[in-house]
Enzyme design. Structure first.
Site, mmCIF file in Angstrom:
data_model
loop_
_atom_site.group_PDB
_atom_site.id
_atom_site.type_symbol
_atom_site.label_atom_id
_atom_site.label_comp_id
_atom_site.label_asym_id
_atom_site.label_seq_id
_atom_site.Cartn_x
_atom_site.Cartn_y
_atom_site.Cartn_z
ATOM 1 N N SER A 14 -59.932 7.096 -34.791
ATOM 2 C CA SER A 14 -60.178 8.179 -35.262
ATOM 3 C C SER A 14 -60.172 8.190 -37.027
ATOM 4 O O SER A 14 -58.835 7.840 -37.510
ATOM 5 C CB SER A 14 -59.421 9.423 -34.961
ATOM 6 O OG SER A 14 -59.539 10.650 -35.728
ATOM 7 N N HIS A 39 -64.628 6.762 -34.470
ATOM 8 C CA HIS A 39 -64.490 8.277 -34.029
ATOM 9 C C HIS A 39 -64.488 8.914 -35.446
ATOM 10 O O HIS A 39 -63.583 8.970 -36.146
ATOM 11 C CB HIS A 39 -63.266 8.432 -33.402
ATOM 12 C CG HIS A 39 -63.208 9.915 -32.650
ATOM 13 N ND1 HIS A 39 -63.928 10.377 -31.672
ATOM 14 C CD2 HIS A 39 -62.632 11.029 -32.946
ATOM 15 C CE1 HIS A 39 -63.541 11.490 -31.198
ATOM 16 N NE2 HIS A 39 -62.914 12.015 -32.061
ATOM 17 N N ASP A 41 -64.415 12.683 -36.856
ATOM 18 C CA ASP A 41 -64.184 14.154 -36.526
ATOM 19 C C ASP A 41 -64.605 15.198 -37.777
ATOM 20 O O ASP A 41 -64.235 14.852 -38.872
ATOM 21 C CB ASP A 41 -62.405 14.320 -36.472
ATOM 22 C CG ASP A 41 -61.851 13.744 -35.385
ATOM 23 O OD1 ASP A 41 -62.184 14.101 -34.215
ATOM 24 O OD2 ASP A 41 -60.986 12.643 -35.646
ATOM 25 N N MET A 43 -64.615 19.029 -38.842
ATOM 26 C CA MET A 43 -63.863 20.331 -38.620
ATOM 27 C C MET A 43 -64.228 21.245 -39.701
ATOM 28 O O MET A 43 -64.607 20.862 -41.066
ATOM 29 C CB MET A 43 -62.444 20.265 -38.736
ATOM 30 C CG MET A 43 -61.805 18.970 -37.837
ATOM 31 S SD MET A 43 -60.127 19.055 -37.827
ATOM 32 C CE MET A 43 -59.539 17.415 -36.876
ATOM 33 N N HIS A 72 -67.553 13.893 -33.323
ATOM 34 C CA HIS A 72 -66.804 14.673 -32.491
ATOM 35 C C HIS A 72 -66.891 16.205 -33.454
ATOM 36 O O HIS A 72 -66.310 16.276 -34.439
ATOM 37 C CB HIS A 72 -65.403 14.455 -32.363
ATOM 38 C CG HIS A 72 -64.465 15.512 -31.814
ATOM 39 N ND1 HIS A 72 -63.005 15.191 -31.723
ATOM 40 C CD2 HIS A 72 -64.784 16.605 -30.962
ATOM 41 C CE1 HIS A 72 -62.831 16.470 -30.958
ATOM 42 N NE2 HIS A 72 -64.037 17.378 -30.811
ATOM 43 N N MET A 74 -66.199 19.762 -34.155
ATOM 44 C CA MET A 74 -65.305 20.833 -34.178
ATOM 45 C C MET A 74 -65.809 21.963 -34.896
ATOM 46 O O MET A 74 -65.355 22.288 -36.126
ATOM 47 C CB MET A 74 -63.873 20.314 -34.232
ATOM 48 C CG MET A 74 -63.449 19.561 -33.224
ATOM 49 S SD MET A 74 -62.001 18.610 -33.575
ATOM 50 C CE MET A 74 -62.696 17.065 -34.491
ATOM 51 N N MET A 143 -59.837 16.833 -24.356
ATOM 52 C CA MET A 143 -58.861 16.784 -25.616
ATOM 53 C C MET A 143 -57.530 17.000 -24.913
ATOM 54 O O MET A 143 -57.239 17.611 -23.783
ATOM 55 C CB MET A 143 -59.106 18.177 -26.239
ATOM 56 C CG MET A 143 -60.296 18.030 -27.194
ATOM 57 S SD MET A 143 -60.491 16.806 -28.244
ATOM 58 C CE MET A 143 -59.061 16.875 -29.213
ATOM 59 N N PHE A 149 -56.105 18.751 -35.685
ATOM 60 C CA PHE A 149 -55.029 18.069 -36.389
ATOM 61 C C PHE A 149 -54.947 16.906 -35.718
ATOM 62 O O PHE A 149 -54.697 16.677 -34.778
ATOM 63 C CB PHE A 149 -53.758 18.833 -36.733
ATOM 64 C CG PHE A 149 -54.055 19.878 -37.344
ATOM 65 C CD1 PHE A 149 -54.038 20.343 -38.726
ATOM 66 C CD2 PHE A 149 -54.080 21.039 -36.540
ATOM 67 C CE1 PHE A 149 -54.112 21.444 -39.549
ATOM 68 C CE2 PHE A 149 -54.182 22.651 -37.226
ATOM 69 C CZ PHE A 149 -54.306 22.739 -38.618
ATOM 70 N N GLY A 150 -54.574 15.648 -36.843
ATOM 71 C CA GLY A 150 -54.154 14.290 -36.137
ATOM 72 C C GLY A 150 -52.734 14.535 -35.869
ATOM 73 O O GLY A 150 -51.924 15.308 -36.395
ATOM 74 N N ASP A 181 -58.820 12.209 -26.266
ATOM 75 C CA ASP A 181 -58.890 12.357 -27.770
ATOM 76 C C ASP A 181 -57.589 13.182 -27.763
ATOM 77 O O ASP A 181 -57.284 14.542 -27.461
ATOM 78 C CB ASP A 181 -60.032 13.192 -28.221
ATOM 79 C CG ASP A 181 -59.826 13.091 -29.719
ATOM 80 O OD1 ASP A 181 -58.962 12.559 -30.204
ATOM 81 O OD2 ASP A 181 -60.809 13.813 -30.349
ATOM 82 N N GLY A 182 -56.553 12.715 -28.516
ATOM 83 C CA GLY A 182 -55.208 13.354 -28.750
ATOM 84 C C GLY A 182 -53.986 12.970 -28.580
ATOM 85 O O GLY A 182 -53.778 12.736 -27.361
ATOM 86 N N GLY A 183 -53.334 12.181 -29.402
ATOM 87 C CA GLY A 183 -51.738 11.878 -29.138
ATOM 88 C C GLY A 183 -51.826 10.749 -28.098
ATOM 89 O O GLY A 183 -50.737 10.268 -27.541
ATOM 90 N N GLY A 203 -55.866 8.054 -33.591
ATOM 91 C CA GLY A 203 -55.952 8.325 -35.104
ATOM 92 C C GLY A 203 -54.669 7.659 -35.407
ATOM 93 O O GLY A 203 -54.579 6.588 -36.130
ATOM 94 N N SER A 204 -53.642 8.466 -35.446
ATOM 95 C CA SER A 204 -52.239 8.022 -36.105
ATOM 96 C C SER A 204 -51.753 6.581 -35.417
ATOM 97 O O SER A 204 -51.073 6.108 -36.092
ATOM 98 C CB SER A 204 -51.321 9.159 -36.078
ATOM 99 O OG SER A 204 -51.245 9.652 -34.632
HETATM 100 C C1 DX5 Z 1 -58.082 16.219 -33.280
HETATM 101 C C2 DX5 Z 1 -59.079 15.163 -33.433
HETATM 102 C C3 DX5 Z 1 -58.405 13.712 -33.022
HETATM 103 C C4 DX5 Z 1 -57.437 13.398 -33.836
HETATM 104 C C5 DX5 Z 1 -56.311 12.291 -33.218
HETATM 105 O O1 DX5 Z 1 -58.547 17.508 -33.342
HETATM 106 O O2 DX5 Z 1 -60.170 15.380 -32.567
HETATM 107 O O3 DX5 Z 1 -59.663 12.904 -33.035
HETATM 108 O O4 DX5 Z 1 -57.796 12.395 -34.847
HETATM 109 O O5 DX5 Z 1 -55.514 11.924 -33.810
HETATM 110 P P1 DX5 Z 1 -53.981 11.360 -33.108
HETATM 111 O O6 DX5 Z 1 -54.641 10.235 -32.387
HETATM 112 O O7 DX5 Z 1 -53.197 11.068 -34.312
HETATM 113 O O8 DX5 Z 1 -53.747 12.515 -31.960
HETATM 114 ZN ZN ZN Z 2 -61.640 13.798 -32.308
#
Ligand code: DX5
Ligand code: ZN
Length: 233
Positions: A14, A39, A41, A43, A72, A74, A143, A149-150, A181-183, A203-204
């Site tokens: 991401s 990916h 994002d 927002m 993605h 949002m 999700m 947020f990442g 997606d997420g964590g 992402g992170s």
């Molecule tokens: C959160 C995003 C994710 C985010 C994931 O709303 O949709 O794609 O970048 O980041 P990590 O992998 O750090 O949770």
């Molecule tokens: Zn995403």
């Protein structure tokens, strides 16, 4: 034919955690490091409490993206942005059902724009939203954090939800990707893949440490191990 659906495991870094001042270079670097998808994002500070990037930035990274761009959304409302992202180089466009007044129409709009269509379920969104639309989807995105947020922690209760969606997808007999997606980290990739996911957003975990190749490789190897465990179970 069923085994073909699980033959590929995709890692989708991401860009939310990338260096936005060097986005083109980051896309190139992460693809050279093994990314299967980018990916992206989007927002809007309305559907989610954060604001990121739109079609112009998607278009700007398009020439660096030699793998599909996985958009993605949002945002609420979504429909007006779909042709714009298709034009800007998106290969996949996913949206949240809560953000569209007419989910079926939005899915058809994505397909008619020439993109793969995905529906995104938040951690508390029930699976019933898939009931009348799954046959039209190319991708279900679950999700495992609340969007916006990442760097948030993986919500464990999503694991049985992955298993339930995997069963629904297999029952269709169609190739529908199951993306999480997420964590997502190397530490939980095994359990996520064992539950039935085939596409992992990170992402992170990819951009946070600076060693993209090692990060992607370790998520992939743990996920492949999990898939084998899941197949045996
Ligand atoms: C959160 C995003 C994710 C985010 C994931 O709303 O949709 O794609 O970048 O980041 P990590 O992998 O750090 O949770
Ligand atoms: Zn995403």
């Amino acid at each position: 034919m069923m085994q073909m659906k699980n033959s590929t495991l995709r890692i989708a870094p991401s860009l939310l955690s990338a260096d936005f001042a060097r986005l083109g270079e980051e896309v190139t670097a992460v693809i050279e490091a093994g990314a299967d998808l980018i990916h992206f994002d989007v927002m809007d500070n309305h559907y989610v409490p954060n604001l990121t990037v739109g079609p112009l930035v998607c278009q700007a990274i398009q020439r660096y993206a030699t793998v599909p761009i996985d958009v993605h959304l949002m945002v609420k409302p979504v429909d007006a942005l779909i042709p714009m992202f298709a034009e800007a180089g998106a290969s996949i466009i996913s949206f949240h059902p809560e953000a569209s007044e007419h989910v079926d129409r939005t899915v058809r709009l994505i397909s008619a724009s020439g993109c793969k269509a995905g529906l995104v379920l938040n951690p508390a969104t029930p699976l019933q939203v898939l009931d009348h639309v799954l046959d039209q989807l190319d991708l279900v995105l679950l999700m495992s954090v609340n969007p916006g947020f990442g760097g948030q922690s993986f919500i464990e209760s999503v694991l049985p939800k992955i298993e339930a969606v995997r069963r629904r997808i297999d029952a269709t007999g169609r190739e529908i990707w199951l993306e999480i997606d997420g964590g997502v980290k190397a530490d939980n990739a095994e359990r996520i893949a064992a539950a039935g996911a085939d596409t992992l957003v990170a992402g992170s975990a990819v951009f946070g440490g600076g060693r993209y190749r090692e990060a992607i490789a370790s998520i992939r190897s743990r996920a492949l191990a999990g898939r084998q465990a899941g197949a045996v179970a």
